[in-house]
Each structure stands twice: as C-alpha cells, then as structure tokens.
Enzyme design. Structure first.
Site, mmCIF file in Angstrom:
data_model
loop_
_atom_site.group_PDB
_atom_site.id
_atom_site.type_symbol
_atom_site.label_atom_id
_atom_site.label_comp_id
_atom_site.label_asym_id
_atom_site.label_seq_id
_atom_site.Cartn_x
_atom_site.Cartn_y
_atom_site.Cartn_z
ATOM 1 C CG ASP A 174 -0.245 0.042 2.532
ATOM 2 O OD1 ASP A 174 0.887 -0.482 2.620
ATOM 3 O OD2 ASP A 174 -0.780 0.623 3.490
ATOM 4 C CG HIS A 194 -1.634 -6.933 -2.112
ATOM 5 N ND1 HIS A 194 -2.883 -6.969 -2.675
ATOM 6 C CD2 HIS A 194 -1.607 -5.806 -1.365
ATOM 7 C CE1 HIS A 194 -3.581 -5.920 -2.294
ATOM 8 N NE2 HIS A 194 -2.831 -5.184 -1.482
ATOM 9 C CG ASP A 208 3.252 -15.642 -7.217
ATOM 10 O OD1 ASP A 208 3.164 -14.495 -6.747
ATOM 11 O OD2 ASP A 208 3.979 -15.930 -8.192
ATOM 12 C CD GLU A 256 0.373 -5.627 1.752
ATOM 13 O OE1 GLU A 256 -0.562 -6.184 2.347
ATOM 14 O OE2 GLU A 256 0.536 -4.390 1.730
HETATM 15 O O1 G3I Z 1 -1.641 -11.816 17.813
HETATM 16 C C1 G3I Z 1 -2.411 -12.882 17.251
HETATM 17 C C2 G3I Z 1 -1.878 -14.205 17.747
HETATM 18 O O2 G3I Z 1 -2.043 -14.299 19.130
HETATM 19 C C3 G3I Z 1 -2.590 -15.347 17.013
HETATM 20 O O3 G3I Z 1 -1.968 -16.565 17.348
HETATM 21 C C4 G3I Z 1 -2.484 -15.144 15.517
HETATM 22 C C5 G3I Z 1 -3.278 -16.182 14.742
HETATM 23 O O4 G3I Z 1 -3.466 -15.793 13.402
HETATM 24 O O5 G3I Z 1 -2.997 -13.883 15.175
HETATM 25 C C6 G3I Z 1 -2.282 -12.831 15.757
HETATM 26 O O6 G3I Z 1 -2.782 -11.600 15.309
HETATM 27 C C7 G3I Z 1 -2.504 -11.292 13.992
HETATM 28 C C8 G3I Z 1 -1.626 -10.035 13.969
HETATM 29 O O7 G3I Z 1 -1.422 -9.644 12.644
HETATM 30 C C9 G3I Z 1 -0.276 -10.270 14.589
HETATM 31 O O8 G3I Z 1 0.502 -11.156 13.831
HETATM 32 C C10 G3I Z 1 -3.792 -11.044 13.252
HETATM 33 O O9 G3I Z 1 -4.526 -12.252 13.164
HETATM 34 C C11 G3I Z 1 -3.524 -10.500 11.886
HETATM 35 O O10 G3I Z 1 -4.745 -10.121 11.277
HETATM 36 C C12 G3I Z 1 -2.598 -9.303 11.945
HETATM 37 O O11 G3I Z 1 -2.195 -9.021 10.664
HETATM 38 C C13 G3I Z 1 -1.595 -7.758 10.429
HETATM 39 C C14 G3I Z 1 -2.312 -7.132 9.236
HETATM 40 O O12 G3I Z 1 -1.648 -5.936 8.883
HETATM 41 C C15 G3I Z 1 -3.764 -6.830 9.498
HETATM 42 O O13 G3I Z 1 -3.892 -5.877 10.472
HETATM 43 C C16 G3I Z 1 -0.130 -7.995 10.105
HETATM 44 O O14 G3I Z 1 0.567 -8.424 11.280
HETATM 45 C C17 G3I Z 1 0.508 -6.736 9.565
HETATM 46 O O15 G3I Z 1 1.798 -7.066 9.102
HETATM 47 C C18 G3I Z 1 -0.324 -6.173 8.432
HETATM 48 O O16 G3I Z 1 0.242 -4.976 8.055
HETATM 49 C C19 G3I Z 1 -0.249 -4.386 6.867
HETATM 50 C C20 G3I Z 1 -0.725 -2.988 7.238
HETATM 51 O O17 G3I Z 1 -1.863 -3.108 8.073
HETATM 52 C C21 G3I Z 1 -1.022 -2.157 6.004
HETATM 53 N N1 G3I Z 1 0.099 -2.170 5.105
HETATM 54 C C22 G3I Z 1 0.453 -3.481 4.698
HETATM 55 C C23 G3I Z 1 0.876 -4.334 5.849
HETATM 56 C C24 G3I Z 1 1.340 -5.711 5.440
HETATM 57 O O18 G3I Z 1 0.326 -6.571 5.072
HETATM 58 O O1 9MR Z 2 -3.817 -3.201 -0.113
HETATM 59 C C1 9MR Z 2 -4.128 -3.373 1.250
HETATM 60 C C2 9MR Z 2 -2.970 -4.033 1.950
HETATM 61 O O2 9MR Z 2 -1.849 -3.206 1.924
HETATM 62 C C3 9MR Z 2 -3.343 -4.388 3.371
HETATM 63 O O3 9MR Z 2 -2.353 -5.186 3.967
HETATM 64 C C4 9MR Z 2 -4.646 -5.148 3.399
HETATM 65 C C5 9MR Z 2 -5.114 -5.428 4.808
HETATM 66 O O4 9MR Z 2 -5.323 -4.273 5.513
HETATM 67 O O5 9MR Z 2 -5.665 -4.442 2.729
HETATM 68 C C6 9MR Z 2 -5.360 -4.199 1.376
HETATM 69 O O6 9MR Z 2 -6.405 -3.495 0.797
HETATM 70 C C7 9MR Z 2 -7.571 -4.233 0.563
HETATM 71 C C8 9MR Z 2 -8.665 -3.784 1.512
HETATM 72 O O7 9MR Z 2 -8.335 -4.109 2.828
HETATM 73 C C9 9MR Z 2 -9.969 -4.416 1.119
HETATM 74 N N1 9MR Z 2 -10.276 -4.162 -0.274
HETATM 75 C C10 9MR Z 2 -9.269 -4.662 -1.178
HETATM 76 C C11 9MR Z 2 -7.944 -4.035 -0.906
HETATM 77 C C12 9MR Z 2 -6.859 -4.646 -1.799
HETATM 78 O O8 9MR Z 2 -6.992 -4.312 -3.097
#
Ligand code: G3I
Ligand code: 9MR
Length: 576
Positions: free
Chosen positions: A178, A502, A544, A553
C-alpha cells in the site's frame, strides 16, 4: 563420479511433466555450509544424485533420510543431505522416480545479490521523489505522494493545530504493497536495519547498491535509513513531543501507480506505541549517525533531542492505544488503512529505554529497563519489540559498565530463548528452525523465519557457538525455496519465484517482473484476504496472486530482517 549423463536426460524428461517435488534453496550454498534438499511425497528410491548443471557429471550420491510426516501439512518428506559436496559449481539434484531440482550453485559470496537486492528494495519503496532509470532500470517511475500538504485529522487535532491544519511530511518508504506510512512499522524496520549496521558495519561499509547517494562516503544502508528517518522526524508534534501514529489516506488506494494517487493525506492520532518506537529509533540513529559528523552535521543531536522529547510525552501519556474502530466512532473521515494497533506497551517502554540508556548513559532510562527485565520475551515483530532492547544492551555491554552483571543475565536469557528454537528441529519435516510450531505460520510468516535467524545470530554473537549460525542459515534456505510451497519468496531470485506480490508498484507498472529483492509475506492459513488458495494447510497456505495480501504482500518490516540475515550470512561465511 563421472559419466552418468543418461541420468540427466532421463530426469529432464521427468521434470518437464511432473510438479516439482524437490524443495530446496534455489540460489545456492557456501562450499562449507549445510546443504539440504527436501524430497516431498513418497520416495521409493535408494539414492539421490548431485549432477553438474550440464548433466555431464554426477558429482555426489547419497541416500535420503527416513520418511517424516510433517506436523504442518499432510506432506511426507525425506531429507537429501549433500553437505559433503564442497566444490564450487552449478548443479541440479536428481532423485530417480521423482525428478530433478531447479539449478543451484555452490560458491563463495552466494547471497551477495540477495543482500544487495533486499536493501535496494527500500530505494524502490521511496516516496516523494522520482525513481530514475539510472538506478532503477526498467522499474523507473514518476514521483509519488509528495506529502507536502498533509492534513491534521480530527483525531489528532489540538488547540494549536485544529483539524485541517496543513503539515508537510514528505519522504520515507511506502510501508508495503500500500501507499501509506506507519510509525509503528517503521519502528521495527529501522531498529532492525540500524542493528544490522551496528552488528556488521564492516560488511555494510562495502555494500553499495547504486542509489542516488552511493558516492557520499556513507554506507548505502545508512543512506537508505536516513531517507526514512527524515520522514519520521516530521511526524513529531513540535508542540508537545508526541508522535502521530501514521500518515495515510482515509482508505487504501486502488492498484494504481503512485503518481496517479491523489487522495487527501492525513496525519492521524498520536499514540504511545508510535511515540516510544520513535524514541527508540531516534536514540539508536543518534549514536550511529554521530559517527558521520561531516555528512550529517547536527542530525545525530537532533535525533537525540527528538527522542528525549518523545520519551517525555510518553511519560505523560503512558497508555494511548491506537484503536482504529473506536476512533472511527468519534472522528471523521473514517480511517480504514493499516491499524498497527498495539495495546501492550511494556516492550515499547523497554526498547525505548534501552536505546536511550545506551545512547546517553543516563540512569533514569536504565530504571525502566530494570523494572521491565522480567517481562515475557518474544520474537520481534511490529508489536513485540522488547528483544530489540536486549540486543542493543548486549551489543554495547562494554560501554555500559554500571550494569555488567545485569547484562550478563540478559545474555543468558537471549541464549536460552534461542536454544528453545533448536529443540525440535529434527521433528520438523523440513528440518528448518521455522515450522517447529504451527504458530509460526501467521501473516508475514517469512519475517518470523528471518527474525528467528536474527535471534540465533545474536546467540552466536554472544557465544561464538557455530550451531547457531548453521541453524540461522536453515531459515534463509527456507525463504529461498526449502519450504512446503517450493517457492523462492524473494522476487527476482530462484526459478520458481514470487511473481505477483500484492504490491501496487509491481502490479500497476505494466512490467512483467516484479520489483526485485522483495520478500513475500509467506504461508498464512488465516487467509484473511478471502482469495482462492489451492493449498490451505499451515505451511502450504500461500498463493502467488496479487489478490492474496495476507500471504503475498510485501512489507518493509519483512524486508529488513531479510537484509540483516542475508548480510550476516555473507559477513560470516566460512564460519559455519
Ligand atoms: O496476535 C495474534 C496471535 O495471538 C494469534 O496466534 C495469531 C493467529 O493468526 O494472530 C495474531 O494476530 C494477527 C496479527 O497480525 C499479529 O501477527 C492477526 O490475526 C492478523 O490479522 C494481523 O495481521 C496484520 C495485518 O496488517 C492486518 O492488520 C499484520 O501483522 C501486519 O503485518 C499487516 O500490516 C499491513 C498494514 O496493516 C497495512 N500495510 C500493509 C501491511 C502488510 O500486510
Ligand atoms: O492493499 C491493502 C494491503 O496493503 C493491506 O495489507 C490489506 C489489509 O489491511 O488491505 C489491502 O487493501 C484491501 C482492503 O483491505 C480491502 N479491499 C481490497 C484491498 C486490496 O486491493
């Protein structure tokens, strides 16, 4: 052993039709290192062979190990160990009845290109400047997101800066696929990269990656770090020292190139996690940049001032959680980009205190370290940063004379924590450090692998016991192909390599190959993206496709530990 070339011809025919069943590092191995391929599925064969890539010579033969049932999928495996083949060259590994591996090399400096590309990937993530062809080749692109007119979001409004006030917050790296930037995730990313420099400075002094600053007599790793640091500094409110959680659109951009993305940008609510992570990074950057007074006059001092100011804000606001859903009930517009919401701050306090203590020697910070010493240790991630503090205090023990004994205890804790990751490797069907627990397979699991390796490298730095290095190496093998998906997860490397991450920059540019040097997130059975996955078990849940943001991503906090790991292996080659 020579002249078994009919094997080669036979295997080529097999591999053309069958799905790849030999999972191994697709880049290669050092002459002296461990060399393991994992053969999946039932194997009846008695022997495996290492063959020159031209199929003229069979140079090694061995017997695969006993069949193992994986704990993380329905796969069964047998290990083909060819450590004893030490001679440099280009090879394939062949298993009669199964097929032939992708080509690989045995050579010195075998991960130089991975280390360089994973660092260069940060340059490609830069915003607010054009990415020119002389550095970027076919991935050149126009400037995106100048961020010179960013609005104060209503969640961040103060009397002095009401909602709608315009700030300038240019520069920095896109967080991931993103186009937003988040202080919390910049925190661990910068901490990891700065630590890579502190641990392996001589290596990074020689690593140049053709970026605009490459001739400035500063290592390119630091040039890249400073690009993001200057952005981070803009995120501190000069009125009170607090740090905005992120600089973002209200909602994610479409899959477009960044110069086409014109949505309003906001800085959103200050938070304790962002402010403490900022304090940690700026304190660490201060001591590193002070080594370059000519190139960065005053920057180190400014960083330290900013760090102390942030720390003071945190003392007054010790528990401000960034809770996006809650904020959206109160403030407009609603914000739906990445939350990086963390509600446990013990580790952020510990990390910030460790960095500030190390950079200043001021005992007030050590008090916080001492109070939090017994907190639970966990592998670094964006929300768990305590270990970064341990690494720093241990690294600088010789200068921290007041607390030698306490730091000795920390060393023992880190080594004990690392030993926990060596306990059940033999039970893992891939014999890598990652995969001893199904819990390893989360969003960003490839960074779990890299961070496990960094822990083991730190255990080696403490003990000089090379078992930590050879096991750290197993997870680099994993990332480069010795895994249940058979993918090399670093773009631009290997034969079966991530092609459709992604990543808006790679998908929207119309160029077939993705930007090189990026680490895909990796298997994640959570599959929160809701996309179609052909395989869904913990270690196979990867696809992929750019739809699959929960496993495919890319992100700066995943690339940073890859830089550390690949560089450490290069710097330490021959020692394991
Ligand atoms: O902490 C719990 C853990 O206790 C459990 O065992 C595990 C099981 O799945 O989940 C853990 O929580 C997860 C958390 O990350 C920590 O790893 C959540 O399910 C999971 O939804 C969460 O995902 C994060 C995601 O954003 C959604 O918020 C990722 O760590 C994080 O790297 C990712 O970051 C995104 C940014 O929001 C937006 N930009 C892109 C970036 C990469 O995808
Ligand atoms: O592109 C977004 C990515 O960077 C984030 O990790 C992800 C989870 O927050 O969300 C992606 O965006 C999606 C959005 O959450 C839902 N609509 C589709 C988007 C991807 O095209």
């Amino acid at each position: 052993m020579k002249n078994v070339c009919f094997f080669g011809l036979f295997f080529i025919a097999v591999v053309a039709s069958a799905q790849q069943r030999i999972m191994m590092n697709q880049v290669g191995f050092y002459p002296s290192s461990e060399k393991i391929a994992v053969v999946t599925g039932v194997v009846d064969t008695v022997d495996f062979y290492v063959i020159s890539v031209d199929h003229k010579d069979t140079v090694f033969s061995g017997k695969p190990g006993e069949q193992k049932q994986s704990n993380n999928s329905s796969l069964v495996t047998r290990i083909a160990d060819f450590k004893e083949r030490k001679k440099k060259g280009s090879y394939v590994l062949a298993v009669p009845g199964v097929g032939e591996s992708y080509p690989f090399k045995i050579d010195n400096n075998i991960y130089h290109d991975v280390a360089a590309a994973s660092l260069k990937a940060f340059y490609f993530q830069r915003m607010s400047m054009p990415i020119d062809a002389q550095y970027a080749g076919k991935w050149a692109r126009a400037e995106g997101h100048p961020d010179s007119t960013v609005m104060i979001h209503s969640s961040a409004a103060t009397a002095k800066k009401p909602a709608g006030t315009i700030l300038s917050s240019p520069g920095g790296w896109y967080d991931a696929g993103d186009y937003n930037k988040y202080i919390v995730n910049s925190g661990i990313t910068m901490g990891t990269l700065l630590s890579a420099y502190e641990d392996f400075a001589p290596y990074f002094e020689k690593l140049t990656v053709n970026i605009p600053e490459s001739n400035d007599k500063v290592p390119d790793l630091l040039n890249e770090i400073v690009y993001n640091l200057r952005w981070m500094l803009t995120m501190q409110d000069a009125d009170d020292g607090g740090v905005y959680h992120k600089c973002t659109n209200a909602a994610f951009d479409k899959m477009i190139m960044p110069d086409k993305a014109k949505e309003v940008r906001y800085v959103v609510a200050k938070s304790t996690a962002a402010t403490l992570d900022f304090a940690a990074v700026t304190a660490q950057a201060a001591r590193v940049l002070k080594m370059f007074p000519k190139q960065y006059p005053g920057l180190g001092d400014s960083c330290l001032k900013a760090s102390v100011y942030a720390w003071q804000w945190a003392l007054q606001h010790p528990a401000v959680v960034y809770a996006q859903e809650e904020l959206n009930k109160k403030f407009v517009p609603k914000i739906s980009t990445g939350a990086y919401g963390d509600s446990h701050f013990e580790d952020e306090w510990f990390w910030a205190a460790s960095e500030l203590y190390t950079s200043t020697g001021d005992e007030q910070y050590y008090q916080t370290v001492a109070e939090r010493l017994n907190d639970h240790m966990s592998l670094p991630s964006w929300s768990h940063v305590q270990l970064l503090g341990y690494y720093t205090l241990i690294r600088h023990q010789k200068q921290l004379l007041q607390h030698t004994a306490a730091i000795d205890t920390m060393k023992a804790s880190v080594v004990a924590f690392a030993d926990g990751y060596l306990a059940h490797i033999d039970e893992n069907a891939f014999e890598t450090v990652i995969g001893q627990s199904q819990k390893d397979f989360i969003w960003g699991s490839n960074a779990v692998a890299a961070n496990q390796s960094i822990l083991l490298i730190n255990a080696w730095l403490i003990t000089a016991d090379k078992k930590y290095l050879s096991n750290a190496y197993s997870n680099l093998d994993y990332i480069l192909g010795r895994n249940a998906t058979g993918y090399c997860f670093v773009t631009g490397f290997g034969t079966k390599s991530t092609m459709y991450p992604h990543h808006r920059l790679s998908i929207a540019d119309g160029i077939e190959e993705p930007i090189p040097g990026l680490l895909a997130g990796g298997p994640n059975p959570g599959r929160q993206d809701g996309c179609v996955y052909a395989f869904t078990e913990p270690e196979t849940a990867y696809t992929d496709s750019d739809c699959a943001y929960a496993s495919n991503e890319i992100a700066i906090n995943w690339n940073a530990p890859l830089v550390y790991l690949a560089a450490a292996m290069e710097a330490l080659q021959g020692k394991f």
